[in-house]
Design a protein around this motif. Structure first.
Motif, PDB file in Angstrom:
ATOM      1  N   ASP A   4       0.827  -1.207   0.000  1.00 26.30           N
ATOM      2  CA  ASP A   4       0.000   0.000   0.000  1.00 26.30           C
ATOM      3  C   ASP A   4       0.861   1.256   0.000  1.00 26.30           C
ATOM      4  O   ASP A   4       0.555   2.230  -0.681  1.00 26.30           O
ATOM      5  CB  ASP A   4      -0.940   0.021   1.206  1.00 26.30           C
ATOM      6  CG  ASP A   4      -2.053  -1.016   1.107  1.00 26.30           C
ATOM      7  OD1 ASP A   4      -2.343  -1.464  -0.026  1.00 26.30           O
ATOM      8  OD2 ASP A   4      -2.633  -1.366   2.156  1.00 26.30           O
ATOM      9  N   ASP A   5       1.937   1.221   0.783  1.00 24.74           N
ATOM     10  CA  ASP A   5       2.846   2.363   0.832  1.00 24.74           C
ATOM     11  C   ASP A   5       3.506   2.596  -0.532  1.00 24.74           C
ATOM     12  O   ASP A   5       3.654   3.738  -0.967  1.00 24.74           O
ATOM     13  CB  ASP A   5       3.922   2.162   1.900  1.00 24.74           C
ATOM     14  CG  ASP A   5       3.357   2.229   3.314  1.00 24.74           C
ATOM     15  OD1 ASP A   5       2.252   2.785   3.486  1.00 24.74           O
ATOM     16  OD2 ASP A   5       4.026   1.722   4.236  1.00 24.74           O
ATOM     17  N   LYS A   6       3.883   1.520  -1.209  1.00 23.90           N
ATOM     18  CA  LYS A   6       4.500   1.646  -2.531  1.00 23.90           C
ATOM     19  C   LYS A   6       3.515   2.229  -3.526  1.00 23.90           C
ATOM     20  O   LYS A   6       3.869   3.094  -4.329  1.00 23.90           O
ATOM     21  CB  LYS A   6       4.991   0.284  -3.023  1.00 23.90           C
ATOM     22  CG  LYS A   6       6.222  -0.220  -2.316  1.00 23.90           C
ATOM     23  CD  LYS A   6       6.664  -1.557  -2.873  1.00 23.90           C
ATOM     24  CE  LYS A   6       7.859  -2.113  -2.126  1.00 23.90           C
ATOM     25  NZ  LYS A   6       8.257  -3.429  -2.641  1.00 23.90           N
ATOM     26  N   LYS A   7       2.271   1.771  -3.466  1.00 22.99           N
ATOM     27  CA  LYS A   7       1.245   2.289  -4.377  1.00 22.99           C
ATOM     28  C   LYS A   7       1.004   3.772  -4.139  1.00 22.99           C
ATOM     29  O   LYS A   7       0.877   4.544  -5.071  1.00 22.99           O
ATOM     30  CB  LYS A   7      -0.059   1.509  -4.206  1.00 22.99           C
ATOM     31  CG  LYS A   7      -0.002   0.110  -4.773  1.00 22.99           C
ATOM     32  CD  LYS A   7      -1.316  -0.610  -4.586  1.00 22.99           C
ATOM     33  CE  LYS A   7      -1.243  -2.031  -5.099  1.00 22.99           C
ATOM     34  NZ  LYS A   7      -2.497  -2.764  -4.885  1.00 22.99           N
ATOM     35  N   LYS A  13       4.021  10.350  -6.905  1.00 25.08           N
ATOM     36  CA  LYS A  13       4.974  10.758  -7.940  1.00 25.08           C
ATOM     37  C   LYS A  13       4.243  11.071  -9.242  1.00 25.08           C
ATOM     38  O   LYS A  13       4.554  12.061  -9.915  1.00 25.08           O
ATOM     39  CB  LYS A  13       6.016   9.668  -8.166  1.00 25.08           C
ATOM     40  CG  LYS A  13       7.020   9.551  -7.049  1.00 25.08           C
ATOM     41  CD  LYS A  13       8.028   8.453  -7.319  1.00 25.08           C
ATOM     42  CE  LYS A  13       9.015   8.291  -6.186  1.00 25.08           C
ATOM     43  NZ  LYS A  13       9.979   7.209  -6.435  1.00 25.08           N
ATOM     44  N   SER A  14       3.272  10.243  -9.602  1.00 26.10           N
ATOM     45  CA  SER A  14       2.502  10.479 -10.821  1.00 26.10           C
ATOM     46  C   SER A  14       1.728  11.786 -10.731  1.00 26.10           C
ATOM     47  O   SER A  14       1.673  12.557 -11.685  1.00 26.10           O
ATOM     48  CB  SER A  14       1.526   9.328 -11.072  1.00 26.10           C
ATOM     49  OG  SER A  14       2.211   8.134 -11.320  1.00 26.10           O
ATOM     50  N   ASP A  15       1.114  12.028  -9.572  1.00 23.16           N
ATOM     51  CA  ASP A  15       0.364  13.267  -9.373  1.00 23.16           C
ATOM     52  C   ASP A  15       1.267  14.484  -9.498  1.00 23.16           C
ATOM     53  O   ASP A  15       0.890  15.493 -10.089  1.00 23.16           O
ATOM     54  CB  ASP A  15      -0.314  13.269  -8.000  1.00 23.16           C
ATOM     55  CG  ASP A  15      -1.458  12.270  -7.912  1.00 23.16           C
ATOM     56  OD1 ASP A  15      -1.921  11.795  -8.970  1.00 23.16           O
ATOM     57  OD2 ASP A  15      -1.881  11.964  -6.784  1.00 23.16           O
TER      58      ASP A  15
END
Length: 60
Positions: A4-7, A13-15
Motif C-alpha cells: 500500500d505504501d508503494k502504491k 509521484k505520478s500526481d
C-alpha cells in the motif's frame, strides 16, 4: 501494508508530474453557456475538446 505504501508513493509521484499541466478556472454563466454551445455544435458536447481547440487557436 508495504505494498500500500508503494502504491501511494507511486501515485504521489505520478500526481506531481501531472500537476504542472493542471489548472482550473471558473467561468461566469454567460461564458459557460457559450462554451457549452460551442462544444455541442463542434465537438459532440465534449467540453475538454472544445476548450483545447479554443486555446490552441488563441495561441496560434
Amino acid at each position: 501494508m508495504p505494498e500500500d505504501d508503494k502504491k501511494r508513493e507511486q501515485q504521489a509521484k505520478s500526481d506531481e508530474k501531472r500537476r504542472s499541466g493542471h489548472f482550473q478556472v471558473r467561468l461566469d454563466k454567460q461564458l459557460s453557456a457559450q462554451l457549452q454551445h460551442y462544444a455541442e455544435q463542434r465537438h459532440h458536447g465534449v467540453i475538454n475538446s472544445a476548450l483545447q481547440t479554443i486555446i490552441s487557436k488563441f495561441f496560434n
